[in-house]
Design an enzyme around this catalytic site. Sequence first.
Site, short mmCIF file in Angstrom:
data_model
loop_
_atom_site.label_atom_id
_atom_site.label_comp_id
_atom_site.label_asym_id
_atom_site.label_seq_id
_atom_site.Cartn_x
_atom_site.Cartn_y
_atom_site.Cartn_z
N GLU A 103 41.49 39.43 50.57
CA GLU A 103 41.26 38.01 50.84
C GLU A 103 41.60 37.76 52.31
O GLU A 103 42.72 38.03 52.75
CB GLU A 103 42.13 37.13 49.95
CG GLU A 103 41.69 37.11 48.50
CD GLU A 103 42.54 36.18 47.66
OE1 GLU A 103 43.57 35.69 48.17
OE2 GLU A 103 42.19 35.96 46.50
N TYR A 157 40.02 33.04 39.71
CA TYR A 157 41.35 33.13 40.30
C TYR A 157 42.31 32.25 39.48
O TYR A 157 42.17 31.04 39.45
CB TYR A 157 41.32 32.65 41.75
CG TYR A 157 42.57 32.95 42.56
CD1 TYR A 157 43.81 32.44 42.20
CD2 TYR A 157 42.51 33.73 43.70
CE1 TYR A 157 44.95 32.71 42.94
CE2 TYR A 157 43.63 34.01 44.45
CZ TYR A 157 44.85 33.49 44.07
OH TYR A 157 45.97 33.75 44.82
N ASP A 206 49.52 26.01 50.66
CA ASP A 206 50.25 27.11 51.27
C ASP A 206 51.73 26.77 51.46
O ASP A 206 52.08 25.69 51.92
CB ASP A 206 49.66 27.45 52.64
CG ASP A 206 48.24 27.97 52.54
OD1 ASP A 206 47.97 28.68 51.56
OD2 ASP A 206 47.42 27.65 53.42
#
Length: 268
Positions: free
Chosen positions: A50, A175, A61
Site C-alpha cells: 500500500e 479491507y 491516521d
Amino acid sequence: MTTAITQKFLNLKEKGEKAFIPFVTAGDPDLPATVEIVLEMARSGADLVELGVPFSDPLADGPTIQRSSERALRHGYRMADILDAVRAIRRASDIPLVLFSYFNPIYQYGLEALARDARAAGIDGVLATDLTPEEGVEYRARLEDHGLDPVFLVAPTSESRRVERICSSCRGFVYLVSTTGVTGVRQALSDSIRPTLERIRRCSDLPVAVGFGISRPEHVREVWAVADAAVVGSAIVAAIGSSINTRRCVSEAGELCRWLTGRNHARA
C-alpha cells in the site's frame, strides 16, 4: 478481467498461503527512498504494497503516519511525482501496488486523469479512506474502466446491510478495519475482527485484508489464521522514521518485514 491483485490472492490460495501487505507513505523520507523501500519489501516477504499519498488533513491516521505525511509534504511532492515513483518501482518489480489516499488529492487530480495515469504508471488498486460507496459511484466506474480495483473499508461498527453494500463495491479485496479509531501500534488485536469477518464472509467471496494495530509477528499470525491478508502500517512507518538520519530506512523496512512474516525472501 483478472487483475494483478486478484491473481496474487489466487496464487497464494493455491499454495495455502496468506498475504502480507505493508504500508509506506510515499515521499517519506523522500521519493527515491520510497522506491528503494518498496523494492526491498518485495524482496523481504511482501505480497502487495500500500503506497500512501501524504495528506495535510488526515482523519484516520494516528500520530506516526501523520508525522510521515508531514515529512513527505515538506518536499512539495504532488500526485504526479508519486506516479513517477511508481514507474520507477515498475521497472524493477511487478508486486501489486495499491494507492492509499484520502479523496481530496484524487479529486484535485481528476477522477478520469487519476484512473488513467495511475494505471499507466503501474498502480493496481486504489483505496480512498474517506469515500463511501454511495459517494463513489463515478469514482468506482472510472477505476474499473481502466482496470483498477476499488477497495473500501469495513469497520467493526458496520452492520450487515452496510457490509453487503461495501463489499459489493469492492474489487480485489475487502479491507477490514480491526478496531474503531485511528491507525497506530497496539499491544493486542481487537475481539471485533472475527464477528466483522463473519459478516463479510456471508455476503462476499473476496479476500479480506485486516489492518490497523497489527505490529508484531503474533498479530500477523493471528490475522492469517482467520483472514486472507495482514496489513502493517504504523510499525513500518515508525521504523522508517527512526532511521531517516542514518539512511538505514531501506534495510530497516526489509528487516521488519522479515521479522513480522518469518519470510527471508521475496514471494513468487
